[in-house]
Design an enzyme around this catalytic site. Structure first.
Site, short mmCIF file in Angstrom:
data_model
loop_
_atom_site.label_atom_id
_atom_site.label_comp_id
_atom_site.label_asym_id
_atom_site.label_seq_id
_atom_site.Cartn_x
_atom_site.Cartn_y
_atom_site.Cartn_z
N GLU A 54 -51.53 -43.95 -61.47
CA GLU A 54 -50.49 -44.94 -61.23
C GLU A 54 -50.39 -45.79 -62.50
O GLU A 54 -51.40 -46.32 -62.96
CB GLU A 54 -50.87 -45.81 -60.03
CG GLU A 54 -49.77 -46.76 -59.65
CD GLU A 54 -50.14 -47.65 -58.45
OE1 GLU A 54 -49.39 -48.60 -58.21
OE2 GLU A 54 -51.15 -47.38 -57.79
N LYS B 110 -59.19 -51.13 -61.35
CA LYS B 110 -58.12 -51.60 -62.24
C LYS B 110 -57.80 -53.06 -61.95
O LYS B 110 -57.47 -53.81 -62.86
CB LYS B 110 -56.87 -50.75 -62.04
CG LYS B 110 -56.89 -49.50 -62.90
CD LYS B 110 -55.51 -48.87 -62.95
CE LYS B 110 -55.45 -47.73 -61.98
NZ LYS B 110 -54.21 -46.97 -62.03
N ARG C 272 -66.08 -40.54 -56.52
CA ARG C 272 -65.61 -41.23 -57.71
C ARG C 272 -66.80 -41.63 -58.56
O ARG C 272 -67.94 -41.68 -58.09
CB ARG C 272 -64.76 -42.44 -57.35
CG ARG C 272 -65.50 -43.53 -56.61
CD ARG C 272 -64.54 -44.55 -56.00
NE ARG C 272 -63.85 -45.33 -56.99
CZ ARG C 272 -62.51 -45.32 -57.15
NH1 ARG C 272 -61.75 -44.59 -56.38
NH2 ARG C 272 -61.95 -46.05 -58.07
P1 ATP Z 1 -58.71 -48.03 -59.33
O1 ATP Z 1 -59.52 -47.83 -58.10
O2 ATP Z 1 -59.54 -48.26 -60.56
O3 ATP Z 1 -57.63 -49.05 -59.18
P2 ATP Z 1 -56.95 -45.84 -58.77
O4 ATP Z 1 -57.60 -44.76 -58.01
O5 ATP Z 1 -56.04 -46.72 -58.04
O6 ATP Z 1 -58.04 -46.63 -59.63
P3 ATP Z 1 -55.09 -44.13 -60.08
O7 ATP Z 1 -54.23 -44.44 -61.24
O8 ATP Z 1 -54.44 -43.94 -58.76
O9 ATP Z 1 -56.16 -45.29 -60.01
O10 ATP Z 1 -56.05 -42.92 -60.40
C1 ATP Z 1 -55.62 -41.69 -60.90
C2 ATP Z 1 -56.60 -40.64 -60.54
O11 ATP Z 1 -57.89 -40.97 -61.07
C3 ATP Z 1 -56.74 -40.51 -59.05
O12 ATP Z 1 -56.74 -39.13 -58.72
C4 ATP Z 1 -58.07 -41.13 -58.75
O13 ATP Z 1 -58.69 -40.52 -57.65
C5 ATP Z 1 -58.86 -40.89 -60.04
N1 ATP Z 1 -59.86 -41.93 -60.21
C6 ATP Z 1 -59.68 -43.26 -60.23
N2 ATP Z 1 -60.85 -43.91 -60.35
C7 ATP Z 1 -61.81 -42.96 -60.42
C8 ATP Z 1 -63.24 -42.98 -60.56
N3 ATP Z 1 -63.92 -44.13 -60.64
N4 ATP Z 1 -63.89 -41.80 -60.59
C9 ATP Z 1 -63.22 -40.64 -60.52
N5 ATP Z 1 -61.88 -40.54 -60.39
C10 ATP Z 1 -61.18 -41.69 -60.34
MG MG Z 2 -54.62 -44.95 -56.75
#
Ligand code: ATP
Ligand code: MG
Length: 564
Positions: free
Chosen positions: A38, A274, A264
């Site tokens: 995102e 984020k 994760r």
């Molecule tokens: P955050 O929890 O940091 O706000 P998010 O999951 O909302 O992160 P996205 O931009 O939606 O952020 O993430 C893009 C991809 O990266 C998704 O498939 C998500 O599952 C993966 N991702 C995000 N954080 C992690 C992590 N800590 N470890 C592994 N994969 C991750």
């Molecule tokens: Mg997300």
């Protein structure tokens, strides 16, 4: 590019599934994955795990990986973030070819699919308020109740939904919901929202839409439209999988992707949300998303991390189904290991004190050969100028040393790396009585800094730079941003911001570096002998380089932890 051999490991559970699918001929043997960020922040090291997994699996099984921006939320997304994501994924070493997409590319199709759901009685327009919807939803222990609007006719639903699209209503007036089961034990299946009204401009579709699809609806459909075969996501989405499958099953889509969840990445001494990273930036706890203390890829890059080190780290931590915490020392180890093999050595003095060699001719200067990298003999040697007045590290001299101090002190002899042995003969003090100069004599028979003809061997070898030849530099000593192993685990009334390491940055502005680095460009990495790994920062100016410490030579935190 350097890659470091890792022992071959058994397949992780995701690669096992992919191999099984290939063997059984599922998806015609195709493997298509996607990385779906995102664009509401910069990528962090957790995203690197997901990127390495998605692009890695695709490459290993002859498939491809798409970069898809999940831009369903108009208010939080920005072009700056999208650009940074593109840069960071490329920098990590991955290529999506032509396959860069946006969820917003599919808004029209997603809308048509929603009408399809309505026409089949699988979706309805609800007109309860947000509060009422919450009340009707029930709890984990109590089933929800049907909304009074659940029984609207297909015609009425279609009419309302079309008027929603036509921007006839204010935010929150109506909601399109899937008609699934208000009594489901899985809350995600209690008639989840599919579309909400948001009278807001979108950074790509501008004012074309005032209704926006929910992630849980847009994501499976985008996957299916792109013919994704394996949709890899983190464990929080496990409970959403039935909804993912419901969307796929109830629509005439061109493919049926499979969602697979993995743990994760969580890392000690680090926050990886984020929202929290944004808070650090907004509240100016750091100097921006690419501050070298940030766990963002932009931060690591500026700090001097290599893509290879991050990829190696991701490979070593592997992929599992259970959440855990990875020790940040593993990442630090990966960068030391890489830079030890690749970083040219130079001598730099961070906290200088003058060393005057009284028996060295005043007008004389000479050059010594010093290896560029002892780990890589093919790298050859560099020339290091030497003269009568040098700088050495202030902490390498002690006037009244304790017993085990083998570096310079009155009467002691040390080796100056690649140059000569010198013996300390005295000091000069400034008005305040502080030692401002150390004096010594050198032994011409030890030229090159090898062994003396009589076989004597000083216990210490010091780094040095020639005062007249050295260039000035600013050195930023970065350390971990948090003092706590789990900065998010705080007592009531405190926040992760209270766990910030007050000495995560020390700026040394009077450093001296050997002249060979004078024209180094931003991003160039070095090992400063005896001190650690450093990288030229973009803030550098001609005549005044700025270096960021990438890593110390050894894990100093391990010693602190062991001493506790
Ligand atoms: P955050 O929890 O940091 O706000 P998010 O999951 O909302 O992160 P996205 O931009 O939606 O952020 O993430 C893009 C991809 O990266 C998704 O498939 C998500 O599952 C993966 N991702 C995000 N954080 C992690 C992590 N800590 N470890 C592994 N994969 C991750
Ligand atoms: Mg997300």
């Amino acid at each position: 590019m350097t890659t470091i051999d890792t022992p071959t490991r058994p397949l992780d559970f995701i690669r096992e599934i992919v191999e099984d699918d290939q063997r059984s001929g599922k998806n015609g043997g195709r493997v298509v994955t996607r990385f779906p960020p995102e664009p509401n922040g910069y990528l962090h090291i957790g995203h690197a795990k997901s990127i390495c997994l998605n692009f890695g699996v695709a490459a290993e099984y002859g498939g491809r990986c798409h970069l898809r921006f999940d831009d369903t939320n108009p208010s939080k997304e920005e072009v700056e973030y999208e650009d940074s994501i593109v840069d960071d994924v490329r920098w990590l070493g991955f290529d999506w070819g032509q396959h860069r997409y946006h969820a917003s590319d599919y808004f029209e199709q997603l809308y048509q699919f929603a009408e399809h759901l309505i026409a089949n009685g699988n979706a309805y327009v609800d007109s309860l308020s947000a509060d009422e919807i919450r009340q009707y939803r029930g709890t984990l222990t109590e089933p929800g109740r049907d909304s009074p609007f659940r029984s609207r006719s297909i015609e009425e639903n279609l009419d309302l939904f079309r008027r929603m699209r036509a921007c006839e209503f204010p935010d929150g007036a109506h909601l399109l919901r899937a008609k699934i089961d208000m009594a489901s034990p899985n809350m995600n299946m209690r008639d989840p929202a599919l579309y909400r009204i948001r009278n807001e401009r979108h950074h790509r579709t501008a004012d074309a839409w005032c209704i926006y699809p929910m992630y849980d609806y847009a994501h499976p459909l985008s996957d299916a439209l792109e013919l994704i075969t394996h949709s890899l996501c983190t464990l929080e989405f496990e409970d959403h999988r039935p909804l993912y499958d419901w969307c796929i099953e109830n629509l005439p889509l061109p493919s049926r992707p499979q969602q697979i969840e993995f743990a994760r990445l969580n890392m000690s001494y680090t926050v990886l949300s984020k929202r929290k990273l944004l808070q650090l930036v907004r509240e100016k706890c750091v100097d921006g998303w690419d501050d070298p203390r940030m766990p963002t890829l932009a931060g690591f890059r500026r700090r001097g991390y290599t893509p290879a080190a991050i990829r190696n780290f991701c490979e070593r931590i592997g992929v599992a189904k259970r959440n855990g915490v990875v020790d940040v020392a593993m990442l630090e180890h990966a960068i030391r290991e890489d830079l030890n093999l690749t970083a040219p050595r130079v001598m730099a003095v961070l906290r200088p004190i003058r060393l005057v060699i009284d028996n060295y001719p005043e007008s004389q200067a000479e050059e010594f050969d010093s290896p560029i990298n002892p780990e890589d003999p093919a790298a050859g040697a560099r020339k290091v100028p030497f003269s009568r007045v040098l700088y050495i590290e202030r902490e390498d001299f002690m006037e009244n040393p304790p017993k085990k101090f083998f570096r310079l002190s009155p009467g002691s002899e040390v080796r100056l790396r690649s140059a000569y042995f010198v013996t300390c003969t005295g000091v000069v003090r400034d008005d305040a009585g502080e030692v401002s100069e150390v004096h010594c004599t050198y032994d011409p028979a030890t030229r090159g800094g090898g062994n003396a003809p009589d076989g004597r061997k000083p216990k210490a070898t010091l780094h040095w730079v020639s005062a007249e030849h050295a260039i000035d530099a600013v050195v930023r000593l970065y350390d971990r941003l948090f003092v706590s192993e789990n900065p998010e685990d705080v007592e009531e009334g405190k926040s992760f911001l209270d766990m910030i390491n007050p000495s995560s940055l020390e700026v040394l502005s009077a450093c001296k570096v050997e002249p060979g680095v004078a024209s180094a460009s931003a991003g160039t990495r070095y090992q400063f002998e005896r001190l650690g790994y450093f990288c030229v920062d973009p803030d550098s100016e001609p005549g005044r380089l700025v270096f960021n410490r990438t890593a110390t030579l050894r894990d100093t935190w391990a010693r602190i932890a062991a001493a506790k």
